[in-house]
Scaffold this motif. Sequence first.
Motif, PDB file in Angstrom:
ATOM      1  N   ILE A   9       0.844  -1.189   0.000  1.00  0.00           N
ATOM      2  CA  ILE A   9       0.000   0.000   0.000  1.00  0.00           C
ATOM      3  C   ILE A   9       0.881   1.241   0.000  1.00  0.00           C
ATOM      4  O   ILE A   9       1.722   1.415   0.903  1.00  0.00           O
ATOM      5  CB  ILE A   9      -0.927   0.024   1.230  1.00  0.00           C
ATOM      6  N   GLU A  10       0.730   2.041  -0.999  1.00  0.00           N
ATOM      7  CA  GLU A  10       1.451   3.313  -1.081  1.00  0.00           C
ATOM      8  C   GLU A  10       0.528   4.427  -0.592  1.00  0.00           C
ATOM      9  O   GLU A  10      -0.696   4.269  -0.569  1.00  0.00           O
ATOM     10  CB  GLU A  10       1.885   3.568  -2.523  1.00  0.00           C
ATOM     11  N   ASP A  11       1.117   5.561  -0.222  1.00  0.00           N
ATOM     12  CA  ASP A  11       0.313   6.642   0.381  1.00  0.00           C
ATOM     13  C   ASP A  11      -0.732   7.182  -0.584  1.00  0.00           C
ATOM     14  O   ASP A  11      -1.852   7.503  -0.205  1.00  0.00           O
ATOM     15  CB  ASP A  11       1.228   7.815   0.797  1.00  0.00           C
ATOM     16  N   ASP A  12      -0.329   7.312  -1.866  1.00  0.00           N
ATOM     17  CA  ASP A  12      -1.220   8.037  -2.795  1.00  0.00           C
ATOM     18  C   ASP A  12      -0.956   7.553  -4.226  1.00  0.00           C
ATOM     19  O   ASP A  12      -0.032   6.756  -4.458  1.00  0.00           O
ATOM     20  CB  ASP A  12      -0.950   9.551  -2.667  1.00  0.00           C
ATOM     21  N   PRO A  13      -1.738   8.038  -5.196  1.00  0.00           N
ATOM     22  CA  PRO A  13      -1.563   7.577  -6.582  1.00  0.00           C
ATOM     23  C   PRO A  13      -0.149   7.787  -7.124  1.00  0.00           C
ATOM     24  O   PRO A  13       0.361   6.961  -7.881  1.00  0.00           O
ATOM     25  CB  PRO A  13      -2.582   8.422  -7.362  1.00  0.00           C
ATOM     26  N   ARG A 194       4.942 -15.291 -14.513  1.00  0.00           N
ATOM     27  CA  ARG A 194       5.828 -15.449 -13.350  1.00  0.00           C
ATOM     28  C   ARG A 194       5.508 -14.431 -12.263  1.00  0.00           C
ATOM     29  O   ARG A 194       5.701 -14.659 -11.083  1.00  0.00           O
ATOM     30  CB  ARG A 194       7.286 -15.285 -13.813  1.00  0.00           C
ATOM     31  N   HIS A 195       5.016 -13.262 -12.693  1.00  0.00           N
ATOM     32  CA  HIS A 195       4.650 -12.235 -11.702  1.00  0.00           C
ATOM     33  C   HIS A 195       3.436 -11.472 -12.231  1.00  0.00           C
ATOM     34  O   HIS A 195       3.494 -10.926 -13.328  1.00  0.00           O
ATOM     35  CB  HIS A 195       5.824 -11.285 -11.472  1.00  0.00           C
ATOM     36  N   ILE A 196       2.360 -11.491 -11.470  1.00  0.00           N
ATOM     37  CA  ILE A 196       1.144 -10.747 -11.825  1.00  0.00           C
ATOM     38  C   ILE A 196       1.033  -9.572 -10.853  1.00  0.00           C
ATOM     39  O   ILE A 196       1.129  -9.755  -9.629  1.00  0.00           O
ATOM     40  CB  ILE A 196      -0.112 -11.623 -11.699  1.00  0.00           C
ATOM     41  N   VAL A 197       0.917  -8.374 -11.397  1.00  0.00           N
ATOM     42  CA  VAL A 197       0.829  -7.172 -10.557  1.00  0.00           C
ATOM     43  C   VAL A 197      -0.489  -6.454 -10.862  1.00  0.00           C
ATOM     44  O   VAL A 197      -0.701  -5.968 -11.966  1.00  0.00           O
ATOM     45  CB  VAL A 197       2.000  -6.205 -10.839  1.00  0.00           C
ATOM     46  N   PHE A 198      -1.361  -6.428  -9.846  1.00  0.00           N
ATOM     47  CA  PHE A 198      -2.599  -5.646  -9.946  1.00  0.00           C
ATOM     48  C   PHE A 198      -2.309  -4.232  -9.456  1.00  0.00           C
ATOM     49  O   PHE A 198      -1.660  -4.071  -8.410  1.00  0.00           O
ATOM     50  CB  PHE A 198      -3.686  -6.219  -9.024  1.00  0.00           C
ATOM     51  N   LEU A 199      -2.821  -3.230 -10.159  1.00  0.00           N
ATOM     52  CA  LEU A 199      -2.769  -1.855  -9.674  1.00  0.00           C
ATOM     53  C   LEU A 199      -4.201  -1.409  -9.415  1.00  0.00           C
ATOM     54  O   LEU A 199      -5.075  -1.617 -10.270  1.00  0.00           O
ATOM     55  CB  LEU A 199      -2.130  -0.916 -10.713  1.00  0.00           C
ATOM     56  N   ALA A 200      -4.438  -0.815  -8.243  1.00  0.00           N
ATOM     57  CA  ALA A 200      -5.775  -0.272  -7.965  1.00  0.00           C
ATOM     58  C   ALA A 200      -5.622   0.988  -7.118  1.00  0.00           C
ATOM     59  O   ALA A 200      -4.882   0.993  -6.135  1.00  0.00           O
ATOM     60  CB  ALA A 200      -6.641  -1.290  -7.247  1.00  0.00           C
ATOM     61  N   THR A 233       1.069  -9.755  -6.808  1.00  0.00           N
ATOM     62  CA  THR A 233       1.206  -8.524  -6.023  1.00  0.00           C
ATOM     63  C   THR A 233      -0.008  -7.632  -6.267  1.00  0.00           C
ATOM     64  O   THR A 233      -0.378  -7.403  -7.421  1.00  0.00           O
ATOM     65  CB  THR A 233       2.484  -7.755  -6.431  1.00  0.00           C
ATOM     66  N   TRP A 234      -0.608  -7.201  -5.167  1.00  0.00           N
ATOM     67  CA  TRP A 234      -1.648  -6.168  -5.256  1.00  0.00           C
ATOM     68  C   TRP A 234      -0.985  -4.869  -4.840  1.00  0.00           C
ATOM     69  O   TRP A 234      -0.539  -4.739  -3.686  1.00  0.00           O
ATOM     70  CB  TRP A 234      -2.823  -6.491  -4.334  1.00  0.00           C
ATOM     71  N   LEU A 235      -0.897  -3.936  -5.744  1.00  0.00           N
ATOM     72  CA  LEU A 235      -0.289  -2.632  -5.465  1.00  0.00           C
ATOM     73  C   LEU A 235      -1.421  -1.608  -5.386  1.00  0.00           C
ATOM     74  O   LEU A 235      -2.113  -1.358  -6.378  1.00  0.00           O
ATOM     75  CB  LEU A 235       0.708  -2.277  -6.572  1.00  0.00           C
ATOM     76  N   LEU A 236      -1.626  -1.080  -4.180  1.00  0.00           N
ATOM     77  CA  LEU A 236      -2.783  -0.218  -3.912  1.00  0.00           C
ATOM     78  C   LEU A 236      -2.320   1.114  -3.355  1.00  0.00           C
ATOM     79  O   LEU A 236      -1.186   1.235  -2.863  1.00  0.00           O
ATOM     80  CB  LEU A 236      -3.692  -0.884  -2.856  1.00  0.00           C
ATOM     81  N   ALA A 241      -7.242   0.916  -0.495  1.00  0.00           N
ATOM     82  CA  ALA A 241      -7.098  -0.104   0.564  1.00  0.00           C
ATOM     83  C   ALA A 241      -7.878   0.255   1.820  1.00  0.00           C
ATOM     84  O   ALA A 241      -7.821  -0.474   2.818  1.00  0.00           O
ATOM     85  CB  ALA A 241      -5.620  -0.253   0.928  1.00  0.00           C
ATOM     86  N   SER A 242      -8.660   1.332   1.762  1.00  0.00           N
ATOM     87  CA  SER A 242      -9.224   1.905   2.999  1.00  0.00           C
ATOM     88  C   SER A 242     -10.223   0.987   3.710  1.00  0.00           C
ATOM     89  O   SER A 242     -10.468   1.160   4.897  1.00  0.00           O
ATOM     90  CB  SER A 242      -9.909   3.243   2.682  1.00  0.00           C
TER      91      SER A 242
END
Length: 255
Positions: A9-13, A194-200, A233-236, A241-242
């Motif tokens: 989880i990152e702080d912001d977009p 080999r690596h799936i990365v979701f961005l939301a 990886t879920w990158l949010l 993620a709230s």
Amino acid sequence: MAANLQIIIEDDPMGLAHRGARIFATSARESVNRNGRFAVALSGGSTPKRMNEMLGEETSRLKIPWDKVYLFWVDERCVPENDEASNYGAAKRAFLESVPIPEEQIYPMPGEVSPEAGALRYQENIRDFFHLTETGKPIFDAIFLGVGKDGHTASLFPGQKALEERERLVVAVKGGEPNVPRLTLTYPVLNRARHIVFLASGKSKAEILKTILESKEMRLPAQKIQPVNGKLTWLLDQDAASLLPEEMARVVSAG
Ligand code: 6PG
């Protein structure tokens, strides 16, 4: 949480975009070191826009081995490349024109022919690139996905026949926003990466993310993304993620 599942989880977009670009770069370097190339498929939509722009703006700092990158698409709207709905057109405008990737290593989905013909042609492109037999399935080094508020991913929309496809690599569908004919990779391809990365990103995805990551029923298209051997990886960002429980997320400090 499954061993191969990571939630960041990152702080912001902006933080999400930076992290996404760094994951792309790291995955590219690792893949090239391991097998001499980086075969990656990108999604469209608005979420990856800033990440894609960073791939161009920060390409020297990111040290991406563009001469060994082979770029595919997860899905495409069947529109001309200069149409703002074109995923390839968006990537071209965001970074492709400013990075030294050889033209012949870029594989846009054919949006200018009939969807059925385009699906067959792209399937052949993939088979040729990965030297596959009629029944072989490709293993991409990385696949970047988004998720819709209805739980779709790629152009795999709830209730559609494409969700059941287990043989074809690419199919023609119709749906989404804009509701146009589309081409999409299928689960047999997506789940072998080999690596799936979701961005939301954003509050509008919080509800669906809670369902996807908490619910035990695997009924949504995005929930059927389950890597056969790879990493997920879920990158949010914080807004997306709230609604996730505290214990589910490893919060990554920005930077
Ligand atoms: C597409 C995408 C699609 C997208 C989601 C999320 O071509 O539309 O591949 O799957 O990732 O719809 O879109 P946003 O990032 O715009 O929310």
